[in-house]
Scaffold this motif. Structure first.
Motif, PDB file in Angstrom:
ATOM      1  N   UNK A 239     -12.369   2.116  -5.181  1.00  0.00           N
ATOM      2  CA  UNK A 239     -13.012   3.386  -5.508  1.00  0.00           C
ATOM      3  C   UNK A 239     -12.065   4.317  -6.275  1.00  0.00           C
ATOM      4  N   UNK A 240     -10.768   4.016  -6.261  1.00  0.00           N
ATOM      5  CA  UNK A 240      -9.812   4.857  -6.976  1.00  0.00           C
ATOM      6  C   UNK A 240      -9.871   4.572  -8.473  1.00  0.00           C
ATOM      7  N   UNK A 241      -9.581   5.583  -9.308  1.00  0.00           N
ATOM      8  CA  UNK A 241      -9.505   5.330 -10.758  1.00  0.00           C
ATOM      9  C   UNK A 241      -8.437   4.281 -11.070  1.00  0.00           C
ATOM     10  N   UNK A 242      -8.615   3.600 -12.177  1.00  0.00           N
ATOM     11  CA  UNK A 242      -7.730   2.491 -12.530  1.00  0.00           C
ATOM     12  C   UNK A 242      -6.263   2.918 -12.576  1.00  0.00           C
ATOM     13  N   UNK A 243      -5.952   4.029 -13.252  1.00  0.00           N
ATOM     14  CA  UNK A 243      -4.562   4.450 -13.383  1.00  0.00           C
ATOM     15  C   UNK A 243      -3.984   4.870 -12.033  1.00  0.00           C
ATOM     16  N   UNK A 244      -4.800   5.581 -11.244  1.00  0.00           N
ATOM     17  CA  UNK A 244      -4.318   6.020  -9.935  1.00  0.00           C
ATOM     18  C   UNK A 244      -4.077   4.825  -9.018  1.00  0.00           C
ATOM     19  N   UNK A 245      -4.943   3.845  -9.088  1.00  0.00           N
ATOM     20  CA  UNK A 245      -4.754   2.658  -8.254  1.00  0.00           C
ATOM     21  C   UNK A 245      -3.521   1.880  -8.702  1.00  0.00           C
ATOM     22  N   UNK A 246      -3.279   1.853 -10.027  1.00  0.00           N
ATOM     23  CA  UNK A 246      -2.080   1.176 -10.511  1.00  0.00           C
ATOM     24  C   UNK A 246      -0.814   1.873 -10.046  1.00  0.00           C
ATOM     25  N   UNK A 247      -0.820   3.215 -10.091  1.00  0.00           N
ATOM     26  CA  UNK A 247       0.345   3.964  -9.611  1.00  0.00           C
ATOM     27  C   UNK A 247       0.548   3.767  -8.113  1.00  0.00           C
ATOM     28  N   UNK A 248      -0.558   3.748  -7.370  1.00  0.00           N
ATOM     29  CA  UNK A 248      -0.479   3.530  -5.924  1.00  0.00           C
ATOM     30  C   UNK A 248       0.073   2.135  -5.621  1.00  0.00           C
ATOM     31  N   UNK A 249      -0.345   1.160  -6.388  1.00  0.00           N
ATOM     32  CA  UNK A 249       0.164  -0.197  -6.206  1.00  0.00           C
ATOM     33  C   UNK A 249       1.650  -0.294  -6.527  1.00  0.00           C
ATOM     34  N   UNK A 250       2.069   0.455  -7.556  1.00  0.00           N
ATOM     35  CA  UNK A 250       3.495   0.442  -7.892  1.00  0.00           C
ATOM     36  C   UNK A 250       4.330   1.027  -6.761  1.00  0.00           C
ATOM     37  N   UNK A 251       3.847   2.132  -6.162  1.00  0.00           N
ATOM     38  CA  UNK A 251       4.566   2.750  -5.055  1.00  0.00           C
ATOM     39  C   UNK A 251       4.657   1.783  -3.876  1.00  0.00           C
ATOM     40  N   UNK A 252       3.547   1.094  -3.593  1.00  0.00           N
ATOM     41  CA  UNK A 252       3.578   0.116  -2.502  1.00  0.00           C
ATOM     42  C   UNK A 252       4.601  -0.976  -2.787  1.00  0.00           C
ATOM     43  N   UNK A 253       4.611  -1.476  -4.033  1.00  0.00           N
ATOM     44  CA  UNK A 253       5.525  -2.559  -4.370  1.00  0.00           C
ATOM     45  C   UNK A 253       6.967  -2.129  -4.438  1.00  0.00           C
ATOM     46  N   UNK A 254       7.223  -0.894  -4.895  1.00  0.00           N
ATOM     47  CA  UNK A 254       8.598  -0.447  -5.114  1.00  0.00           C
ATOM     48  C   UNK A 254       9.225   0.171  -3.879  1.00  0.00           C
ATOM     49  N   UNK A 255       8.433   0.820  -3.029  1.00  0.00           N
ATOM     50  CA  UNK A 255       8.984   1.560  -1.894  1.00  0.00           C
ATOM     51  C   UNK A 255       8.641   0.911  -0.565  1.00  0.00           C
ATOM     52  N   UNK A 256       7.362   0.622  -0.354  1.00  0.00           N
ATOM     53  CA  UNK A 256       6.917   0.126   0.951  1.00  0.00           C
ATOM     54  C   UNK A 256       7.282  -1.343   1.139  1.00  0.00           C
ATOM     55  N   UNK A 257       7.017  -2.159   0.129  1.00  0.00           N
ATOM     56  CA  UNK A 257       7.248  -3.598   0.271  1.00  0.00           C
ATOM     57  C   UNK A 257       8.702  -3.961   0.587  1.00  0.00           C
ATOM     58  N   UNK A 258       9.701  -3.318  -0.029  1.00  0.00           N
ATOM     59  CA  UNK A 258      11.082  -3.664   0.340  1.00  0.00           C
ATOM     60  C   UNK A 258      11.378  -3.464   1.825  1.00  0.00           C
ATOM     61  N   UNK A 259      10.841  -2.388   2.405  1.00  0.00           N
ATOM     62  CA  UNK A 259      11.075  -2.139   3.829  1.00  0.00           C
ATOM     63  C   UNK A 259      10.284  -3.121   4.687  1.00  0.00           C
ATOM     64  N   UNK A 260       9.022  -3.356   4.298  1.00  0.00           N
ATOM     65  CA  UNK A 260       8.193  -4.304   5.047  1.00  0.00           C
ATOM     66  C   UNK A 260       8.795  -5.700   4.981  1.00  0.00           C
ATOM     67  N   UNK A 261       9.296  -6.069   3.799  1.00  0.00           N
ATOM     68  CA  UNK A 261       9.899  -7.394   3.637  1.00  0.00           C
ATOM     69  C   UNK A 261      11.106  -7.568   4.550  1.00  0.00           C
ATOM     70  N   UNK A 262      11.962  -6.553   4.613  1.00  0.00           N
ATOM     71  CA  UNK A 262      13.168  -6.667   5.433  1.00  0.00           C
ATOM     72  C   UNK A 262      12.816  -6.828   6.908  1.00  0.00           C
ATOM     73  N   UNK A 263      11.898  -6.018   7.401  1.00  0.00           N
ATOM     74  CA  UNK A 263      11.532  -6.111   8.812  1.00  0.00           C
ATOM     75  C   UNK A 263      10.695  -7.351   9.092  1.00  0.00           C
ATOM     76  N   UNK A 264       9.939  -7.830   8.088  1.00  0.00           N
ATOM     77  CA  UNK A 264       9.168  -9.060   8.293  1.00  0.00           C
ATOM     78  C   UNK A 264      10.086 -10.268   8.408  1.00  0.00           C
TER      79      UNK A 264
END
Length: 505
Positions: A239-264
């Motif tokens: 439901x998010x606009x394309x650009x906003x969803x892309x930015x949100x995905x980048x934040x997940x990949x750049x910030x959240x995923x590194x922490x999730x990966x380490x603890x996983x």
């Protein structure tokens, strides 16, 4: 995939000593020496060297103290490390690759900042000098993030010890250049000319960036997150606009995923690992705060302190770093890491020994008033009436040999610990998130030590140097115990550098 230790520690492939030493001839290991130089060069130029320039220009000590806040850029680099880690630069990225492009851009920023500082008169435009100093510190911290990522991705985990050793060697040489070297140049010319020379030396790093190759892991990395749970989550956010969803995905990949990966990858033991990272350097950081005041209180001159602790001390640190790299190649990471933790704590007791070596007044009286003269006089009674005996006693120091032995033990163990610790932190990272994860580790490793070190002066004032140094040695015991626990934590885990293969297969 067969499981093995994340730090390649329990069953490392042993090599003979010649093969262990030949690792230093590998092109990327040699290149790391010059990248280490590029990383260390700007550090003092926004710290003690800049303070000396400002002091000679008549700037107040209060203002000089405020200028030290420029160095906070190094402590907060974790905030923009995800951008360096995941975002490829538009033009330079296509020409050089992601890691080398960021390094070159940061070095351009260093040259611009240092030249601008050289062309700014502190007596007329102090604010501008501060802003240019911030540009240098920001560019330097950005370069550190990119260089750390390149170092981790460029070679196999078994060579990380040698990479850490050559990095430390280049870094220490740069500190000598930007410290003592800058002082020598400024004494014969001017401070602006000195900063222009330092700006020219940034070219060492730029040439190295153009000569070394981009790591394969960096070339394979994707800008968008590839983790299945992230992609599934983004699909639910349609439901998010394309650009906003892309930015949100980048934040997940750049910030959240590194922490999730380490603890996983590590689960609950990840907290133990982070605790170890935060405590490993407590003992040497806490001691370092009081080192120079201690030397002065032991009546060593500034020239003696500079000669022994800077020139000789750095040589011992480089020797320890090289030794640590060789031991890691031969024995893996964890065993040298444990040995380093023990040595880092125990060598602090050498300072307690040095503190106990101050000669008593009667002994110093004999030596300072002509003991050799007494031995050569035929009439000893006449010597006892010499006027020099009536002079006030001037305290002496325990001697340069005692200082050299103490500094040798501390710096040799410190260099070895640096190689082992950097190699261990490198082994914890996943090549998908190298810069972000390593920036987190490198920021975390100094915070407790800096906080505890703030109370060092209070401890010395209230209890003296010998209890203080004993206390700093005891502060290393938690790191030793946690080092032993790492053998258990890393006994069955998949190496971090193979994590990308497992997620992509």
């Amino acid at each position: 995939m067969s499981s093995s230790s994340a730090a390649d520690t329990n069953t490392p492939p042993k090599r003979d000593w010649r093969a262990a030493l030949e690792v230093y001839l590998k092109p990327r290991v040699v290149g790391m020496l010059f990248l280490g130089f590029s990383s260390g060069l700007p550090f003092l130029l926004v710290f003690s060297t800049l303070s000396a320039w400002l002091a000679q220009e008549g700037v107040s000590k209060t203002t000089i103290g405020f200028f030290s806040w420029i160095g906070m850029m190094y402590s907060i680099k974790f905030f923009w490390a995800p951008v360096v880690d995941r975002f490829p630069l538009p033009v330079l990225g296509r020409l050089l690759g992601r890691r080398r492009a960021w390094m070159l851009l940061a070095q351009i920023g260093l040259i611009v900042g240092l030249v601008a500082m050289a062309l700014t008169d502190p007596t007329e435009n102090l604010a501008a000098l501060a802003w240019f100093g911030l540009l240098v510190a920001f560019s330097s911290a950005t370069q550190d993030v990119a260089i750390d990522a390149w170092r981790i991705e460029a070679v196999d985990e078994s060579i990380q010890g040698a990479m850490a050793a050559t990095y430390q060697a280049g870094y220490r040489i740069a500190l000598l250049t930007a410290g003592a070297g800058a002082f020598y140049i400024a004494s014969g010319t001017t401070w602006p000319f000195t900063y222009l020379v330092m700006a020219g030396l940034v070219g060492v790093g730029m040439v190295t960036v153009l000569l070394v190759a981009e790591p394969e892991a960096s070339a394979r990395a994707s800008l968008l997150p590839e983790e299945p749970w992230v992609q599934a989550h983004l699909e639910r956010c349609g439901f998010l606009p394309q650009k906003l969803r892309g930015a949100y995905g980048w934040v997940l990949g750049a910030v959240v995923c590194p922490l999730v990966d380490f603890f996983a990858r590590y689960g609950l033991p990840a907290l133990v690992i982070l605790l170890f990272v935060s405590l490993f350097r407590v003992t040497d950081i806490t001691l370092g705060v009081m080192a120079n005041p201690f030397y002065l209180d032991m009546h060593y001159s500034l020239n003696e302190i500079a000669s022994v602790t800077k020139l000789f001390g750095i040589a011992m640190t480089l020797g320890g770093a090289a030794l640590g790299g060789v031991l890691i190649v031969r024995y893996g990471i964890l065993r040298p890491l444990l040995a380093s933790a023990i040595l880092a704590a125990s060598t602090n007791l050498a300072f307690a020994w040095l503190a106990s070596q101050g000669a008593d007044a009667q002994t110093m009286l004999l030596f300072n008033t002509g003991l050799m003269d007494m031995a050569t006089r035929p009439d000893i009674a006449a010597f006892l009436w010499t006027p020099s005996l009536n002079m006030p006693w001037q305290p002496g120091n325990p001697g340069l040999l005692s200082l050299a032995l103490t500094v040798s033990a501390d710096n040799l163990s410190g260099g070895m610990a640096g190689s082992a610790f950097i190699a261990y932190l490198s082994s914890l990272t996943n090549t998908q998130y190298t810069a972000t994860q390593y920036a987190l580790f490198s920021s975390l490793m100094t915070l407790p030590g800096k906080y505890i070190g703030g109370y060092s002066g209070w401890v010395v004032d209230n209890f003296g140097y010998m209890p203080f140094f004993s206390y700093t040695a005891l502060a290393g015991i938690p790191a030793i115990l946690l080092s032993i626990g790492l053998f258990y934590i890393h006994r069955h885990e998949t190496p971090a550098h193979k994590q990308q293969e497992s997620t992509s297969s």
